[in-house]
Design a protein around this motif. Structure first.
Motif, short mmCIF file in Angstrom:
data_model
loop_
_atom_site.label_atom_id
_atom_site.label_comp_id
_atom_site.label_asym_id
_atom_site.label_seq_id
_atom_site.Cartn_x
_atom_site.Cartn_y
_atom_site.Cartn_z
N GLU A 24 52.54 48.90 41.04
CA GLU A 24 52.61 49.73 42.11
C GLU A 24 51.07 49.72 42.83
OE1 GLU A 24 53.93 53.50 41.26
OE2 GLU A 24 56.13 52.73 40.99
N TYR A 25 49.93 49.95 41.96
CA TYR A 25 48.74 49.87 42.49
C TYR A 25 48.68 48.61 43.12
CZ TYR A 25 47.01 54.07 40.33
OH TYR A 25 46.63 55.44 39.63
N GLU A 26 48.84 47.42 42.49
CA GLU A 26 48.60 46.24 43.20
C GLU A 26 49.16 46.09 44.26
OE1 GLU A 26 50.09 42.84 40.55
OE2 GLU A 26 49.27 41.56 42.02
N GLU A 27 50.64 46.33 44.26
CA GLU A 27 51.42 46.15 45.47
C GLU A 27 50.85 47.08 46.84
OE1 GLU A 27 55.35 46.74 44.71
OE2 GLU A 27 55.79 44.81 43.78
N SER A 28 50.70 48.25 46.57
CA SER A 28 49.94 48.92 47.67
C SER A 28 48.75 48.63 48.04
CB SER A 28 50.14 50.61 47.40
OG SER A 28 48.67 50.83 46.93
N LEU A 29 47.69 48.03 47.19
CA LEU A 29 46.47 47.48 47.64
C LEU A 29 46.91 46.15 48.50
CD1 LEU A 29 44.49 48.39 44.69
CD2 LEU A 29 43.81 49.09 46.86
N THR A 30 47.43 45.26 47.87
CA THR A 30 47.82 44.07 48.66
C THR A 30 48.41 44.39 50.04
OG1 THR A 30 48.62 43.23 46.41
CG2 THR A 30 49.17 41.86 48.53
N GLU A 31 49.25 45.28 50.34
CA GLU A 31 49.62 45.77 51.48
C GLU A 31 48.54 46.13 52.29
OE1 GLU A 31 52.52 45.63 54.25
OE2 GLU A 31 52.86 45.20 51.97
N THR A 32 47.72 46.89 51.85
CA THR A 32 46.61 47.46 52.52
C THR A 32 45.72 46.04 53.14
OG1 THR A 32 46.67 49.16 51.18
CG2 THR A 32 44.65 49.14 52.72
N VAL A 33 45.26 45.42 52.03
CA VAL A 33 44.27 44.21 52.44
C VAL A 33 45.03 43.13 53.63
CG1 VAL A 33 43.14 42.31 51.46
CG2 VAL A 33 43.11 44.28 50.27
N MET A 34 46.42 43.01 53.28
CA MET A 34 46.89 41.98 54.18
C MET A 34 47.10 42.51 55.57
SD MET A 34 50.20 40.65 51.95
CE MET A 34 51.34 40.14 53.50
N GLN A 35 47.29 44.23 55.47
CA GLN A 35 47.24 44.70 56.88
C GLN A 35 45.85 44.58 57.73
OE1 GLN A 35 48.39 48.69 56.32
NE2 GLN A 35 47.80 49.24 58.23
N LEU A 36 44.86 44.66 56.73
CA LEU A 36 43.49 44.37 57.44
C LEU A 36 43.35 43.27 58.06
CD1 LEU A 36 41.62 46.64 54.91
CD2 LEU A 36 41.81 47.48 57.19
N ASP A 37 43.85 42.23 57.05
CA ASP A 37 43.49 40.68 57.50
C ASP A 37 44.03 40.58 58.82
OD1 ASP A 37 42.15 38.55 56.84
OD2 ASP A 37 43.55 37.85 55.58
N THR A 87 35.64 41.15 44.35
CA THR A 87 36.66 39.92 43.96
C THR A 87 37.57 40.02 45.23
OG1 THR A 87 38.52 39.35 42.66
CG2 THR A 87 37.90 41.80 42.78
N HIS A 88 38.43 38.99 45.39
CA HIS A 88 39.36 38.94 46.42
C HIS A 88 40.59 38.58 45.56
CE1 HIS A 88 38.51 34.74 45.32
NE2 HIS A 88 39.86 34.59 45.47
N HIS A 89 40.71 38.99 44.23
CA HIS A 89 41.78 39.07 43.65
C HIS A 89 42.29 40.55 43.15
CE1 HIS A 89 44.50 37.07 40.31
NE2 HIS A 89 44.28 36.18 41.23
N ILE A 90 43.35 40.84 43.60
CA ILE A 90 43.49 42.44 43.76
C ILE A 90 44.28 42.89 42.22
CG2 ILE A 90 45.29 43.95 44.62
CD1 ILE A 90 44.74 42.48 47.30
N ALA A 91 45.06 41.82 41.58
CA ALA A 91 45.31 42.24 40.18
C ALA A 91 44.32 42.55 39.30
CB ALA A 91 46.45 41.33 40.05
N GLU A 92 43.26 41.53 39.62
CA GLU A 92 42.09 41.81 38.66
C GLU A 92 41.40 42.86 38.72
OE1 GLU A 92 38.90 38.78 39.87
OE2 GLU A 92 40.02 37.77 38.27
N ALA A 93 41.28 43.39 40.09
CA ALA A 93 40.50 44.60 40.43
C ALA A 93 41.19 45.82 39.97
CB ALA A 93 40.48 44.68 42.03
N VAL A 94 42.67 45.64 39.90
CA VAL A 94 43.30 46.84 39.49
C VAL A 94 43.29 46.97 38.01
CG1 VAL A 94 45.49 47.86 39.19
CG2 VAL A 94 44.87 47.14 41.27
N TRP A 95 43.22 45.85 37.33
CA TRP A 95 43.19 45.77 35.89
C TRP A 95 41.89 46.55 35.41
CZ3 TRP A 95 41.89 41.51 32.12
CH2 TRP A 95 42.60 41.68 30.94
#
Lengths: 272, 274
Positions: A257-270, A210-218
Motif C-alpha cells: 500500500e505504501y509503495e502504491e500510494s507513493l508511486t501514485e504521488t510521484v507519477m502525478q508530480l511528474d 533514490t528514484h526507486h520507491i519500493a527501495e525507499a519504503v523498505w
C-alpha cells in the motif's frame, strides 16, 4: 512493536539535522537563473533512516549536497548536531556516498578504504588503524580482497569498497545519493539488503536519495517526496512497518500500500 | 575469484608471448627487407653515385673505423638533448601544474604562451646566441624551448583532468587543496606527463641539432653540417642513423617505465598529444 520503533515514535528523540527554509538557485547572476530548491523545511532525528524521492529534476541530489556541504544553499540554514553543515563536514561527522563508486584506481581496496583516515592525519601504518579498516572491509563482505585493485572488481564489489570507505571513520550521518543506481537490478537488491543489515547493526542517521520507491519504503522510517521545479517538500510519509525488516516485508499488504500510494504521488508530480 | 582469473590470464599471456612478438614485428620486418631491397636495387640499376645516395650496405660498412669519432659527437648531442629535455619538461610540467591549480594565472599567461608557441625555435636561436654566446648554452636552450611547449600543454590538461565527482569526494572528506593535488591530481596527470615526455624526445633532438647548426662546433648536428659542406653523404647518413637509434631507444625506455609505473590507466590512452 520493536524497541527500535518505540524509539522512533517517542517524542523526546534527539534532533540531528535541522533544515530550515533552504533554497538553492543556480546561475543567480545570469539571464536564466534556475530555482532548484525552494523553502525546504525538514527535521531529521538521530538514527533515523530517511529517503528522499521525487521525479527527476526535483532537486533531490542538490538538497543532499547542501546537507553534505558540497554546495552552499542560496537561502536558509542547515544545522547539524548543533553546528553548521560545514562544521559537521570538517569534523568528519558526515559521510557522502556518490552515484558512482569514485574509487581511486591507483590504490588497492585497502588503500582506498584508508583514504579518509589518511586525510584525517591518522597513521595508516599503525596496525590498529589497519585492523579497523580490515574489519570494515569484512563487514561489507570483501574479505580477502584487501590488496586487489579496483579494476579487478565487479561493479557491486566496487560499490562495497565505496561503502567501506564511507563507514571506516565512524561518521554520525550517512548521506547517500543513489549509491546503487549504476548497478544491475539483482546487485542493487543485494546491496540494499546489505545496507539495511549494516544500518540495523550500526544505527546511523541516514539520508538516502533514490528514484526507486519500493527501495525507499523498505529501508526508511520516513519518506520525503519532493515536487519538481522548484524542488519543494510535497509530502512526508511515515513508514510504519516493524523492524527488523526482511525480504518478507516486501510481501506485506501494508508495504504494498505504501509503495502504491507513493508511486501514485510521484507519477502525478511528474506529469505536472 | 578475480585474482584467480587474472592469474590464469597471465600464464596464458606468457605462453603466447613469443607468437605475439612475431606477429607484431612480422609486417615491419618484411617491409624493411623490401625497402632495403628496392633501395639497393635502384641505386645499382641507375648507377647513382654514392655522394647522392649510398646503398644501405655502404652506410653500414662506412661505420668501420668511425665509431670512436662518431661516439665523441654523439655524446655531446645526447647530453644537450637530454639536458634540454629535462629542463623543458621540468619547467613545462611544474608551470602546467601551477597554471592548472590557479586559473587566474592560467588565464593571464596562457594566451601569450600560445603566441610564443607559434614562433619557430630557429627564430629564437640568434637571440639565444647573443645572450649566451657561441657555446652549448644556446643549444641546450633551443632544446629546452622545443620541449617546453608540448610539455606545458599536456601538463595543464593532465592536472585539470580530475573529474568533478572525485573532487567532491575529496571535499566531503575535508581534504586540503594540497592533499587533493598530491593524492589525486598528480596521479591523474601522470599519463599526460608521460605522453609529454615521449613526444618531446623527438623534439629535443630537433632543438639540439638546429642549435648545433648555429652555435655548435661539435655534436651530431655539427657533423651533419660539415658532411653537407663536404658532400660527405655517408657521414650524413651515419649521423642520422645514430640520432634515430638513440631517440627510438629513449622513447622505448619511456614506454617501458610508463607501463610499470601506471598500471591503472587501462581505459584511456593517456593525454593530449600536442
Amino acid at each position: 512493536m520493536s524497541l527500535d520503533e518505540a524509539h522512533m515514535t517517542s517524542t523526546n528523540q534527539k534532533r540531528m539535522i535541522d533544515i530550515d527554509g533552504v533554497g538553492k538557485m543556480y546561475n543567480p547572476e545570469t539571464a536564466n537563473p534556475v530555482q532548484a530548491l525552494n523553502n525546504i523545511n525538514i527535521d531529521i532525528y538521530e538514527n533515523e533512516f530517511i529517503s528522499i524521492i521525487g521525479p527527476s529534476g526535483c532537486g533531490k541530489t542538490t538538497l543532499l549536497k547542501c546537507i553534505g556541504d558540497i554546495i552552499k544553499p542560496t537561502s536558509g540554514e542547515i544545522n547539524i548536531g548543533g553546528g553548521t553543515a560545514a562544521e559537521a563536514r570538517q569534523s568528519s561527522q558526515l559521510s557522502f556516498f556518490f552515484q558512482e563508486d569514485v574509487l581511486l584506481p591507483w590504490r588497492s581496496v585497502m588503500e582506498n578504504v584508508l583514504l579518509p583516515l589518511e586525510i584525517q592525519d591518522e597513521d595508516t601504518s599503525n596496525p590498529e588503524i589497519r585492523k579497523q579498516a580490515k574489519d570494515i572491509i569484512d563487514t561489507v563482505g570483501l574479505s580477502g580482497f584487501e590488496d586487489s585493485s579496483p579494476q579487478q572488481l565487479s561493479g557491486g564489489m566496487r560499490q562495497r569498497v565505496a561503502l567501506a570507505r564511507g563507514f571506516v571513520y565512524d561518521p554520525q550521518i550517512f548521506l547517500m545519493d543513489e549509491p546503487f543506481a549504476a548497478l544491475d537490478e539483482l546487485t542493487r537488491r543485494k546491496m540494499n539488503r546489505e545496507l539495511l543489515r549494516i544500518h540495523q547493526e550500526i544505527q546511523k542517521t541516514t539520508i538516502f536519495v533514490t528514484h526507486h520507491i519500493a527501495e525507499a519504503v523498505w529501508l526508511s522510517d520516513r519518506v520525503i517526496v519532493l515536487s519538481p521545479s522548484p524542488g519543494e517538500v510535497y509530502d512526508i510519509v511515515e513508514i510504519d512497518l516493524p523492524r527488523p525488516r526482511t525480504e518478507d516485508t516486501r510481501g506485506d499488504q501494508e508495504f504494498v500500500e505504501y509503495e502504491e500510494s507513493l508511486t501514485e504521488t510521484v507519477m502525478q508530480l511528474d506529469v505536472q | 575469484m578475480a585474482t584467480e582469473t587474472s592469474n590464469k590470464a597471465s600464464t596464458q599471456n606468457l605462453g603466447s608471448k613469443a607468437g605475439e612478438i612475431i606477429s607484431e614485428y612480422k609486417y615491419p620486418a618484411v617491409f624493411l627487407v623490401v625497402f632495403v631491397g628496392i633501395w639497393t636495387f635502384g641505386v645499382r640499376i641507375y648507377s647513382i653515385p654514392t655522394y647522392v645516395l649510398p646503398t644501405p650496405l655502404d652506410i653500414l660498412q662506412s661505420f668501420q673505423g668511425e665509431l670512436s669519432n662518431l661516439w665523441r659527437h654523439t655524446r655531446v648531442t645526447l647530453l644537450e638533448a637530454f639536458l634540454g629535455w629535462i629542463l623543458g619538461n621540468m619547467i613545462g610540467i611544474s608551470l602546467g601544474a601551477v597554471m592548472a591549480e590557479f586559473q587566474a594565472l592560467k588565464r593571464s599567461i596562457y594566451p601569450y604562451m600560445v603566441i610564443l608557441r607559434s614562433l619557430p625555435v630557429i627564430a629564437f636561436a640568434p637571440l639565444l646566441i647573443i645572450w649566451m654566446g657561441i657555446n652549448q648554452g644556446p643549444i641546450i636552450a633551443a632544446a629546452t624551448i622545443t620541449t617546453f611547449f608540448p610539455s606545458l600543454v599536456n601538463s595543464i590538461a593532465g592536472f585539470s583532468s580530475t573529474d568533478r565527482l572525485t573532487k567532491e569526494l575529496m571535499h566531503s572528506l575535508n581534504a586540503s587543496r594540497w592533499e587533493v593535488f598530491r593524492k589525486v591530481k598528480l596521479y591523474n596527470a601522470l599519463p599526460y606527463i608521460f605522453s609529454a615526455l615521449r613526444i618531446s624526445v623527438a623534439l629535443t633532438f630537433v632543438g639540439a641539432v638546429v642549435g648545433e647548426w648555429l652555435a655548435g662546433n661539435e655534436g651530431l648536428g655539427y657533423l651533419i653540417l660539415v658532411a653537407n659542406n663536404q658532400l660527405a653523404t655517408l657521414l650524413l647518413f651515419r649521423a642520422l642513423l645514430v640520432i634515430g637509434i638513440f631517440s627510438t631507444a629513449w622513447f622505448g625506455l619511456l614506454v617501458v617505465v610508463e607501463s610499470y609505473l601506471i598500471d591503472w590507466d587501462n581505459q584511456s590512452g593517456g593525454g593530449a598529444t600536442r
